[in-house]
Enzyme design. Structure first.
Site, PDB file in Angstrom:
ATOM      1  N   CYS A  94      -0.403   6.306   9.213  1.00  0.00           N
ATOM      2  CA  CYS A  94      -0.838   4.993   8.705  1.00  0.00           C
ATOM      3  C   CYS A  94      -2.010   5.239   7.761  1.00  0.00           C
ATOM      4  O   CYS A  94      -2.020   6.209   7.021  1.00  0.00           O
ATOM      5  CB  CYS A  94      -1.202   4.048   9.848  1.00  0.00           C
ATOM      6  SG  CYS A  94      -2.532   4.650  10.903  1.00  0.00           S
ATOM      7  N   ARG A 149       0.832  -1.202   0.000  1.00  0.00           N
ATOM      8  CA  ARG A 149       0.000   0.000   0.000  1.00  0.00           C
ATOM      9  C   ARG A 149       0.864   1.248   0.000  1.00  0.00           C
ATOM     10  O   ARG A 149       0.571   2.230  -0.699  1.00  0.00           O
ATOM     11  CB  ARG A 149      -0.946  -0.001   1.201  1.00  0.00           C
ATOM     12  CG  ARG A 149      -2.101  -0.982   1.081  1.00  0.00           C
ATOM     13  CD  ARG A 149      -2.892  -1.094   2.365  1.00  0.00           C
ATOM     14  NE  ARG A 149      -3.404   0.180   2.827  1.00  0.00           N
ATOM     15  CZ  ARG A 149      -3.937   0.365   4.052  1.00  0.00           C
ATOM     16  NH1 ARG A 149      -4.014  -0.649   4.907  1.00  0.00           N
ATOM     17  NH2 ARG A 149      -4.391   1.547   4.403  1.00  0.00           N
TER      18      ARG A 149
END
Length: 285
Positions: free
Chosen positions: A239, A180
């Site tokens: 995050c 990601r």
């Protein structure tokens, strides 16, 4: 900050379950891939007397971003109504061992709670040891007074992150999975671009964990170093939406190198803005 200032053992909690100044919180929260319902889990089985804290309920209702910090007065009203008051020792656990509990602890600390710790190993360890569990309707607590004061230095937004990276000494460390971060895998939230904050570093949180707990201080320090992080320079953690970033912050705290701040909006904010984006591996050094 020592490990014992951040975590308590299951033995410690078992001896103090009925102490009037100790409050236990189930802070479980899951990603879609976990395929679990934290509310159903809590209703079915929990540590005796545990209260349910939902980061998707105690949040900034005006924000379009997920579980952002609420205003201090809203937080104080919510947790006070739960029965959490000033001067209490707060013990947080989650259903994965160590996942969302650090976010809940960070939230309470950021609003001024002095004594907040995480149950080492969480509910999985508690159950594996055959310790008592509570089923059926949870017991209500009398409302208490909680004085919430936001520590503005502990939380940053996207503009703060951009300025911090431009100023030189700051390091932004992203806890998301490497694919990601590199932009090779889609984000779990609709409308969020794939990639990372230019200049940020990547340390997927599982790299500092094993069996639902943090690795040794030496292994944690080595993992940050391998990711290109200079532990003597200030760190901002990030995050996907501010949950696993708190795991990195917690790990840094246990090795005596506390993070400077946490990016509350994280990639859910940056990835939906017009700010610049990077793909591929992090550029270290």
């Amino acid at each position: 900050m020592a490990y014992d200032d951040v975590f308590v053992s299951t033995e410690w909690l078992a001896e103090r379950l009925n102490a009037p100044d100790v409050v236990v919180i189930d802070g479980s929260w899951y990603l879609p891939v976990h395929n679990r319902d934290p509310h159903a889990d809590y209703a079915q089985r929990r540590i005796p007397g545990a209260l349910r804290f939902d980061i998707d309920a105690v949040k900034d209702a005006a924000s379009t971003l997920p579980h952002m910090l609420p205003r201090p007065e809203a937080f104080a009203a919510a947790v006070g109504a739960m029965g959490i008051g000033d001067g209490m020792r707060i013990v947080v656990y989650d259903g994965l061992g160590l996942f969302s509990a650090p976010r809940v602890r960070w939230t309470f600390k950021t609003f001024g709670a002095k004594d907040v710790v995480i149950l080492e190993g969480g509910f999985p360890k508690w159950q594996a040891e055959g310790r008592p569990v509570e089923e059926g309707p949870p017991r209500a607590r009398s409302a208490r007074s909680f004085s919430a004061r936001l520590d503005h230095s502990a939380v940053v937004d996207g503009d703060d992150v951009a300025r911090a990276l431009a100023s030189g000494p700051y390091q932004v460390v992203d806890a998301r999975p490497a694919d990601r971060f590199r932009g090779e895998a889609p984000e779990p939230r609709a409308g969020v671009r794939s990639g990372h904050i230019p200049g940020s570093l990547n340390l997927p949180f599982p790299a500092i964990m094993e069996k639902g707990a943090l690795k040794s201080p030496e292994a944690i320090a080595a993992a940050f170093s391998e990711a290109g992080v200079d532990l003597d320079k200030p760190v901002i953690t990030t995050c996907g939406s501010g949950v696993s970033a708190a795991i990195l912050s917690t790990a840094l705290e246990t090795i005596g190198k506390p993070a400077r701040a946490l990016y509350d909006g994280s990639w859910a904010d940056w990835g939906t803005s017009e700010r610049p984006m990077a793909t591929g591996p992090a550029k270290k050094g």
